[in-house]
Design a protein around this motif. Structure first.
Motif, PDB file in Angstrom:
ATOM      1  N   ARG A 189      36.272  30.410  39.140  1.00  0.00           N
ATOM      2  CA  ARG A 189      36.730  31.734  38.497  1.00  0.00           C
ATOM      3  C   ARG A 189      35.797  32.539  37.760  1.00  0.00           C
ATOM      4  N   LEU A 190      34.909  31.676  36.902  1.00  0.00           N
ATOM      5  CA  LEU A 190      34.009  32.288  36.184  1.00  0.00           C
ATOM      6  C   LEU A 190      33.146  33.237  37.223  1.00  0.00           C
ATOM      7  N   GLY A 248      36.661  41.165  39.428  1.00  0.00           N
ATOM      8  CA  GLY A 248      37.772  40.041  38.585  1.00  0.00           C
ATOM      9  C   GLY A 248      38.748  40.990  37.624  1.00  0.00           C
ATOM     10  N   TYR A 249      39.686  40.049  37.015  1.00  0.00           N
ATOM     11  CA  TYR A 249      40.682  40.492  36.359  1.00  0.00           C
ATOM     12  C   TYR A 249      40.926  39.413  35.282  1.00  0.00           C
ATOM     13  N   ILE A 250      40.906  40.038  34.047  1.00  0.00           N
ATOM     14  CA  ILE A 250      41.192  39.104  32.951  1.00  0.00           C
ATOM     15  C   ILE A 250      42.364  39.706  32.127  1.00  0.00           C
ATOM     16  N   VAL A 251      43.200  38.860  31.689  1.00  0.00           N
ATOM     17  CA  VAL A 251      44.406  39.009  30.663  1.00  0.00           C
ATOM     18  C   VAL A 251      44.167  38.644  29.447  1.00  0.00           C
ATOM     19  N   HIS A 252      44.268  39.565  28.557  1.00  0.00           N
ATOM     20  CA  HIS A 252      44.028  39.304  27.094  1.00  0.00           C
ATOM     21  C   HIS A 252      45.370  38.747  26.647  1.00  0.00           C
ATOM     22  N   ASP A 263      42.151  36.095  36.673  1.00  0.00           N
ATOM     23  CA  ASP A 263      40.889  35.118  36.857  1.00  0.00           C
ATOM     24  C   ASP A 263      40.638  34.278  35.736  1.00  0.00           C
ATOM     25  N   ALA A 264      40.920  34.883  34.467  1.00  0.00           N
ATOM     26  CA  ALA A 264      40.415  34.501  33.183  1.00  0.00           C
ATOM     27  C   ALA A 264      41.327  35.035  32.174  1.00  0.00           C
ATOM     28  N   ILE A 286      41.399  27.640  34.199  1.00  0.00           N
ATOM     29  CA  ILE A 286      41.239  28.917  34.272  1.00  0.00           C
ATOM     30  C   ILE A 286      40.167  29.169  32.970  1.00  0.00           C
ATOM     31  N   PRO A 287      39.010  30.054  32.933  1.00  0.00           N
ATOM     32  CA  PRO A 287      38.266  30.234  31.836  1.00  0.00           C
ATOM     33  C   PRO A 287      39.057  31.039  30.670  1.00  0.00           C
ATOM     34  N   VAL A 288      38.303  30.695  29.638  1.00  0.00           N
ATOM     35  CA  VAL A 288      38.747  31.363  28.496  1.00  0.00           C
ATOM     36  C   VAL A 288      37.528  32.207  27.770  1.00  0.00           C
ATOM     37  N   LEU A 289      37.670  33.582  27.661  1.00  0.00           N
ATOM     38  CA  LEU A 289      36.681  34.398  26.860  1.00  0.00           C
ATOM     39  C   LEU A 289      37.417  34.467  25.579  1.00  0.00           C
TER      40      LEU A 289
END
Length: 264
Positions: A8-9, A71-75, A104-105, A136-139
């Motif tokens: 996913r990264l 990609g798509y990241i959800v806050h 994706d993260a 799933i990765p964490v930012l």
């Protein structure tokens, strides 16, 4: 690192470098310029080379179909500028909900040094644990903010990014210290890939020169919102930033390659 997190990264980066455009500002600031027509903005920045875009879960359906394969990241937390304290970020989404929204993260904002730091530390630790179970990765958006703290001070920024690593994040976003020399300390404070925030919208040259400085210091890329999505031509400024992050151009060449005017 699990195979799922690694895979996913790769979906939110290119060759280990990151150009992320956060557009979660609708919850923070309202429907500001660039976010009213969210679909068109997502299409523009991803056409320009963004590796991923980031929003709150509720607008996921406006993102999908417009990402051009990015990609798509959800806050997963947030606050508003008209509330009692913008530093008091509250949870808005679980990791499982983010996955159902097609993420994706996930990303989580922590204000290190603020009055809300203790609770946000607990919540980030819980998010990274849940994310690890799902692969799933964490930012972690780790900012140095609080009473008596200078938000661009290298020591404070270095503390913030190290905290993110200690709590299990996979990528960390933080503010820029102002120059490559001082930001090198921040990059050396963690083994995580660091992406810088854009902050308030500046000139094209200021934006791209900041990116160049961060990359020279050892950053892995950027997570820039208003400087990109509020630009007159979001696709063009994304191309300029991408030229620095992905193609290692200097600022002047990057602006020229994107068709933007190089200020005298």
């Amino acid at each position: 690192m699990s195979a799922g997190i690694s895979a996913r990264l790769d979906r939110i980066s290119t060759g280990g470098r990151y150009l992320i455009v956060p557009m979660d500002h609708g919850i923070t600031m309202g429907a500001v310029t660039g976010l009213k027509q969210l679909e068109a903005t997502v299409d523009g920045v991803t056409s320009g080379g963004a590796d991923a875009v980031l929003t709150q879960k509720g607008v996921a359906d406006r993102v999908h179909g417009n990402t051009n394969g990015s990609g798509y990241i959800v806050h997963v937390n947030g606050s508003t500028t008209i509330g009692p304290d913008e530093n008091d970020k509250r949870l808005t989404c679980t990791v499982e909900e983010a996955i159902r929204a097609g993420a994706d993260a996930v990303s989580f904002h922590i204000n290190v040094g603020s009055n809300y730091e203790p609770k946000q530390i607990e919540e980030l630790a819980e998010i990274t644990g849940e994310a690890e179970r799902f692969g799933i990765p964490v930012l972690a958006m780790a900012y140095a903010r609080g009473p008596g703290i200078q938000g661009d001070e290298p020591e404070a920024l270095g503390h913030a990014v190290r905290l993110a690593e200690e709590l299990g994040a996979d990528i960390v976003k933080t503010g820029y210290s102002g120059d490559a020399e001082s930001f090198q300390h921040v990059c050396e404070s963690t083994s995580l890939p660091i992406v810088i925030a854009g902050g308030s919208k500046g000139t094209d040259a200021e934006t791209v020169e900041m990116v160049r400085g961060a990359m020279d210091a050892g950053a892995a890329g950027v997570s820039m919102g208003r400087s990109i999505f509020q630009h007159d031509t979001p696709e063009a400024i994304t191309r300029a930033v991408s030229a620095v992050v992905h193609d290692d151009h200097d600022a002047e060449d990057a602006l020229s390659a994107a068709g933007l005017t190089v200020e005298a």
